[in-house]
Scaffold this active site. Sequence first.
Site, short mmCIF file in Angstrom:
data_model
loop_
_atom_site.label_atom_id
_atom_site.label_comp_id
_atom_site.label_asym_id
_atom_site.label_seq_id
_atom_site.Cartn_x
_atom_site.Cartn_y
_atom_site.Cartn_z
N VAL A 9 -12.71 -4.01 -6.24
CA VAL A 9 -11.71 -2.91 -6.75
C VAL A 9 -10.75 -3.27 -7.71
O VAL A 9 -9.85 -4.18 -7.66
CB VAL A 9 -10.97 -2.29 -5.55
CG1 VAL A 9 -9.95 -1.01 -6.12
CG2 VAL A 9 -11.99 -1.67 -4.39
N CYS A 18 5.05 7.58 -10.19
CA CYS A 18 5.01 8.93 -9.86
C CYS A 18 6.31 9.59 -10.42
O CYS A 18 6.80 10.54 -9.83
CB CYS A 18 5.07 8.99 -8.32
SG CYS A 18 6.63 8.28 -7.67
N LYS A 78 -19.26 -7.81 3.76
CA LYS A 78 -18.56 -7.10 4.89
C LYS A 78 -19.01 -5.60 4.95
O LYS A 78 -19.11 -4.88 5.69
CB LYS A 78 -17.09 -7.29 4.58
CG LYS A 78 -16.65 -8.62 4.99
CD LYS A 78 -15.22 -8.68 4.89
CE LYS A 78 -14.89 -10.20 5.32
NZ LYS A 78 -13.42 -10.36 5.16
N ASP A 85 -5.90 -6.94 1.16
CA ASP A 85 -4.92 -8.06 1.55
C ASP A 85 -4.29 -8.57 0.41
O ASP A 85 -3.79 -9.90 0.52
CB ASP A 85 -6.01 -9.06 2.07
CG ASP A 85 -7.15 -9.58 0.79
OD1 ASP A 85 -6.82 -9.10 -0.06
OD2 ASP A 85 -7.84 -10.60 1.16
N CYS A 137 7.54 2.85 -6.02
CA CYS A 137 8.93 3.31 -5.85
C CYS A 137 9.41 1.96 -4.88
O CYS A 137 10.67 1.45 -5.06
CB CYS A 137 9.34 4.45 -5.29
SG CYS A 137 8.70 5.82 -6.27
N CYS A 197 -2.74 -14.51 5.36
CA CYS A 197 -3.35 -14.80 6.74
C CYS A 197 -3.87 -16.08 6.45
O CYS A 197 -4.10 -16.78 7.55
CB CYS A 197 -4.50 -13.59 6.89
SG CYS A 197 -3.96 -11.96 6.87
N THR A 252 -3.93 -5.11 -5.48
CA THR A 252 -5.11 -3.92 -5.37
C THR A 252 -4.34 -2.74 -4.51
O THR A 252 -4.67 -1.71 -4.83
CB THR A 252 -6.25 -4.51 -4.39
OG1 THR A 252 -6.73 -5.95 -4.69
CG2 THR A 252 -7.10 -3.44 -4.20
#
Lengths: 67, 339
Positions: free
Chosen positions: B103, B239, B79, B123, B167, B179, B127
Amino acid sequence: MNVQLNGKQVEIPEEVNSVEKLLAHYHLQSRIAVVEINKEIVMKEDYVHQKLSHGDAVEIIHFVGGG
Amino acid sequence: MKNRYARQELFLGEKSQSKIQNSSVIMIGAGALGSSSAEMLTRAGVGELTIVDRDYVEWSNLQRQQLYSEEDARNKLPKAVAAKNRLQQINSEITIHSLVSDVHGLNIQEMIKGHDVIVDATDNFETRLIANDAAVKHGIPFIMGSCVASYGTTFAVIPEKTPCLHCLLNHLPVDNMTCETVGVISPIVQIVAATQVTQVLKILSGEPVKPLLKSTDVWKDEKAEIDVTRLKNEHCPTCGNEQTFPYLQYKNQTKSEVLCGRDAVQIRPATTQTFVLNVFMERLKGMVTKPILNPFLLSCGFEDYRVVFFKDGRAIIHGTNDKMVARSIYNRFLQYYSE
């Protein structure tokens, strides 16, 4: 009772009177969701106690994985 | 005057247009959301666009993944490559980098370095949380977007200002609606992508972005938005006050390894979850062949492979030496499990 859910007036059974029951009513209990009542976010630990009243403005956003 | 951006510049102003043309955006994923966002950003003239995706084009993508053609599906083109080909036809003046890669928490920091905005077109939650950790660590805005069926959500994570995705989610959810199990229609893809790209254009132009979590169901005609400022968690490991960026750590990665001499790949997931195998077996009915169940594992034919799935979530995918193929089989397989 009547509440405004995500901007729409909906009729829910009287026994659906807490956030926890509302999520179950819409089959969202196993999902990760953010719930707001009258512009105040309800924290997860309060779902059981937080009561719903006639006329409340409720927003529910649940997360999905796809893309 | 030969100015392809004239209409946009009229709306945004010359300064913003020039900022956009000097900016660099990375898309994590090039499926439905990624196709749509990438095309808008390419037409808008973003100076540099990086597209990362691990998958190849299939026929079932063509209904909504607007960058791809029948020829791409026939050639099983990655892709990231097919996207770049199409996007350079649309705008040859911008620089497009394509990365055919999976990734994960150990390679993402290298990928996002030097970019101004990260667009979520993944998706899956894992990730997303990896990208969220990397975005917060490097102080890069991360525009979350997801959709399934006719419903979608968006949220812009602005490091040090808004809550982060961690969070909002609190932990890694088991995703049982995707999907591939309940389907998706392209209008919701376009709405989610359009909302994300609007945020990108605002951020690149230096406009403030509100901490609003938004959802839309285009079929039911419903919309919601919630100001999530209150969910910013000072104990958030991503964070909060003591940042550990858990999704970037080795121990929390889904790990895959080729099993020596066996034409098989082992997958070890990041989550520590116990699966109820007989329930899983029940859900897989009709989707698998020759199922075998014992107290420790279930084994069955799935697509062209044999999957041996252990109750701690570990699996061995037989019939391939390719880790990327094995991971995508694993993800597809896992979609049939629900809580």
